[in-house]
Write a protein that holds these residues in place. Structure first.
Motif, PDB file in Angstrom:
ATOM      1  N   VAL A 176       0.976  -1.326   0.107  1.00  9.00           N
ATOM      2  CA  VAL A 176       0.064  -0.025  -0.063  1.00  9.00           C
ATOM      3  C   VAL A 176       0.922   1.197   0.043  1.00  9.00           C
ATOM      4  O   VAL A 176       0.521   2.302  -0.424  1.00  9.00           O
ATOM      5  N   LEU A 177       2.091   1.162   0.662  1.00 11.06           N
ATOM      6  CA  LEU A 177       2.982   2.448   0.487  1.00 11.06           C
ATOM      7  C   LEU A 177       3.275   2.780  -0.786  1.00 11.06           C
ATOM      8  O   LEU A 177       3.700   4.074  -0.987  1.00 11.06           O
ATOM      9  N   GLN A 178       3.213   2.043  -1.902  1.00 13.13           N
ATOM     10  CA  GLN A 178       3.495   2.191  -3.192  1.00 13.13           C
ATOM     11  C   GLN A 178       2.498   2.631  -3.936  1.00 13.13           C
ATOM     12  O   GLN A 178       2.425   2.956  -5.302  1.00 13.13           O
ATOM     13  N   GLU A 179       1.098   2.746  -3.483  1.00 17.76           N
ATOM     14  CA  GLU A 179      -0.076   2.930  -4.130  1.00 17.76           C
ATOM     15  C   GLU A 179      -0.166   4.509  -4.354  1.00 17.76           C
ATOM     16  O   GLU A 179       0.079   5.462  -3.530  1.00 17.76           O
ATOM     17  N   ARG A 180      -0.232   4.946  -5.704  1.00 23.27           N
ATOM     18  CA  ARG A 180      -0.465   6.307  -6.103  1.00 23.27           C
ATOM     19  C   ARG A 180      -1.429   6.655  -7.254  1.00 23.27           C
ATOM     20  O   ARG A 180      -1.628   7.701  -7.437  1.00 23.27           O
ATOM     21  N   THR A 181      -2.507   5.599  -7.303  1.00 18.64           N
ATOM     22  CA  THR A 181      -3.516   5.637  -8.148  1.00 18.64           C
ATOM     23  C   THR A 181      -4.777   5.674  -7.194  1.00 18.64           C
ATOM     24  O   THR A 181      -5.660   6.768  -7.518  1.00 18.64           O
ATOM     25  N   ARG A 182      -5.016   4.579  -6.356  1.00 18.42           N
ATOM     26  CA  ARG A 182      -6.266   4.449  -5.841  1.00 18.42           C
ATOM     27  C   ARG A 182      -6.272   5.483  -4.750  1.00 18.42           C
ATOM     28  O   ARG A 182      -5.304   5.781  -4.026  1.00 18.42           O
ATOM     29  N   TRP A 183      -7.599   5.739  -4.135  1.00 20.64           N
ATOM     30  CA  TRP A 183      -7.634   6.760  -2.955  1.00 20.64           C
ATOM     31  C   TRP A 183      -8.016   5.858  -1.831  1.00 20.64           C
ATOM     32  O   TRP A 183      -7.513   6.138  -0.566  1.00 20.64           O
ATOM     33  N   VAL A 184      -8.277   4.509  -2.012  1.00 18.26           N
ATOM     34  CA  VAL A 184      -8.698   3.679  -0.752  1.00 18.26           C
ATOM     35  C   VAL A 184      -7.920   2.242  -1.357  1.00 18.26           C
ATOM     36  O   VAL A 184      -8.348   1.838  -2.322  1.00 18.26           O
ATOM     37  N   ALA A 185      -7.252   1.622  -0.432  1.00 23.15           N
ATOM     38  CA  ALA A 185      -6.858   0.499  -0.753  1.00 23.15           C
ATOM     39  C   ALA A 185      -6.860  -0.643   0.389  1.00 23.15           C
ATOM     40  O   ALA A 185      -6.940  -0.224   1.611  1.00 23.15           O
ATOM     41  N   PRO A 186      -6.858  -2.009  -0.033  1.00 26.71           N
ATOM     42  CA  PRO A 186      -6.909  -3.003   1.001  1.00 26.71           C
ATOM     43  C   PRO A 186      -5.506  -3.243   1.661  1.00 26.71           C
ATOM     44  O   PRO A 186      -4.595  -2.995   1.021  1.00 26.71           O
ATOM     45  N   VAL A 187      -5.457  -3.594   2.896  1.00 25.22           N
ATOM     46  CA  VAL A 187      -4.217  -4.005   3.384  1.00 25.22           C
ATOM     47  C   VAL A 187      -4.209  -5.510   4.353  1.00 25.22           C
ATOM     48  O   VAL A 187      -4.932  -5.563   5.326  1.00 25.22           O
ATOM     49  N   PRO A 188      -4.330  -6.327   3.397  1.00 24.87           N
ATOM     50  CA  PRO A 188      -4.498  -7.780   3.633  1.00 24.87           C
ATOM     51  C   PRO A 188      -3.644  -8.190   4.844  1.00 24.87           C
ATOM     52  O   PRO A 188      -3.726  -9.420   5.486  1.00 24.87           O
ATOM     53  N   ARG A 189      -2.422  -7.750   4.890  1.00 30.12           N
ATOM     54  CA  ARG A 189      -1.414  -8.437   5.770  1.00 30.12           C
ATOM     55  C   ARG A 189      -0.726  -7.237   6.511  1.00 30.12           C
ATOM     56  O   ARG A 189      -0.982  -6.098   6.446  1.00 30.12           O
ATOM     57  N   GLY A 190      -0.017  -7.758   7.511  1.00 24.68           N
ATOM     58  CA  GLY A 190       0.836  -6.720   8.313  1.00 24.68           C
ATOM     59  C   GLY A 190       0.308  -6.558   9.762  1.00 24.68           C
ATOM     60  O   GLY A 190       0.976  -6.019  10.593  1.00 24.68           O
ATOM     61  N   ARG A 191      -1.076  -7.242  10.100  1.00 26.95           N
ATOM     62  CA  ARG A 191      -1.643  -6.894  11.391  1.00 26.95           C
ATOM     63  C   ARG A 191      -2.421  -8.069  11.574  1.00 26.95           C
ATOM     64  O   ARG A 191      -3.059  -8.882  10.531  1.00 26.95           O
ATOM     65  N   VAL A 192      -3.026  -8.331  12.640  1.00 31.53           N
ATOM     66  CA  VAL A 192      -3.912  -9.526  13.078  1.00 31.53           C
ATOM     67  C   VAL A 192      -5.221  -9.488  11.817  1.00 31.53           C
ATOM     68  O   VAL A 192      -5.745 -10.304  11.443  1.00 31.53           O
TER      69      VAL A 192
END
Length: 256
Positions: A176-192
Motif C-alpha cells: 500500500v505504501l507504493q499506491e499512487r492511483t487508488r484513494w482507498v486500498a486494502p491492507v490484507p497483511r501486516g496486522r492480525v
C-alpha cells in the motif's frame, strides 16, 4: 495553550522536519486542545467540512470531548461529513472497529445527520470490494473521479502514529505504501485484522493534517520523524495544506 509551539524553519535546531509542533502538558490537555481545534475549524467554515477520523486509543478522549458540553453545542453537526482514515475489516460492533469506537465516543451521542457519517461497509463484501466502495463514496463527496491540485478532498484529517512509524494503515513494508492511483486500498497483511486505508494520494489531499501523539512509548519514533528520518510511512505525509503535531510532554521528550 501549548507548552511550546514551533514552526518548521530551515536550520532550526528544534524545528520539526515538517509541520508545526504543539506540545501539551499531558494527554488530557492534548485532547482538550485538539477538540477545540476541530470545533473552531469546522465552525469557522461557511460550507461543508469533511473530517477524516483516526482510530486507536489516542483520539478517543478528544472524541469524547466533541460529544460533551460545551463543544457539543458549538459544533455545526449538520455541515460536517465524517469519514475514516482507515478501518479494520470487522463489524462495527467489534471492539477493534475504529467506527465503533468513534460512534461510542461521540457520533452516537450528537445530532449528526446519519447521511453525514460514512463507515466502511464490512458486511457481505470482500476486503477489496469494501475498499472500492469506500473510494466511490469519497469520489461522490468530492464531486470528481480525479484529485485536483489545489482542491483538497479532506478539510481536516486526524492521524495517529504507531511505534513502528505507521499512520492510518500505511504499514511498514506493505505494498500500500507504493499506491499512487487508488484513494482507498486494502491492507490484507501486516496486522492480525485485515484493513482498508486511505492512501497517500487521498491523505495528502488534505487542507490540514493533525497528528495526535501521546505517551512515552511514542517518544522514540516521534523524535526520529521530527528529526527528518524518512524511513517510516508517517514521514511521507505531505498534504496540500499544513501539518500540525499535537503531542503531550511524554511523547515530545526533548522537543518539549
Amino acid at each position: 495553550m501549548p507548552l511550546s509551539s514551533a514552526r518548521s524553519t530551515p536550520g532550526g535546531i528544534y524545528a520539526p522536519a515538517f509541520g508545526t509542533l504543539r506540545v501539551y502538558e499531558n494527554a488530557t490537555a492534548l485532547a482538550e486542545a485538539g477538540a477545540e481545534y476541530v470545533c473552531d475549524l469546522a465552525g469557522g467554515r461557511s460550507g461543508r467540512t469533511i473530517i477524516a477520523l483516526s482510530g486507536g486509543n489516542t483520539p478517543k478522549p478528544l472524541y469524547e470531548r466533541l460529544g460533551a458540553e460545551p463543544i457539543k453545542t458549538r459544533m455545526p453537526w449538520d455541515r460536517i461529513d465524517w469519514v475514516l482514515g482507515d478501518e479494520r475489516f470487522v463489524p462495527p460492533s467489534d471492539p477493534a472497529s475504529n467506527f465503533g469506537m468513534a460512534r461510542a465516543a461521540f457520533l452516537g451521542h450528537v445530532p449528526v445527520p446519519p447521511a453525514s457519517v460514512h463507515p466502511v461497509d464490512t458486511d457481505g463484501v470482500t476486503l477489496d470490494e469494501a475498499a472500492i466502495r469506500y473510494e466511490a463514496m469519497l469520489k461522490r463527496l468530492y464531486g470528481a473521479d480525479t484529485l485536483e491540485a489545489g482542491r483538497p478532498l479532506l478539510d481536516l484529517t486526524l492521524l495517529g502514529l504507531g511505534e513502528d512509524g505507521h499512520t492510518a494503515s500505511l504499514l511498514p513494508g506493505e505494498p500500500v505504501l507504493q499506491e499512487r492511483t487508488r484513494w482507498v486500498a486494502p491492507v490484507p497483511r501486516g496486522r492480525v485484522e485485515e484493513r482498508i486505508t486511505l492512501t497517500y494520494p487521498a491523505l495528502n489531499a488534505s487542507t490540514v493534517i493533525t497528528f495526535l501523539v501521546a505517551g512515552e512509548g511514542k517518544r522514540a519514533i516521534l523524535d526520529k520523524i521530527l528529526s527528518g528520518d524518512t524511513d517510516f510511512p508517517a514521514s511521507h505525509i505531505r498534504p496540500q495544506g499544513e501539518v500540525i503535531w499535537f503531542t503531550d510532554r511524554a511523547a515530545a521528550g526533548r522537543w518539549a
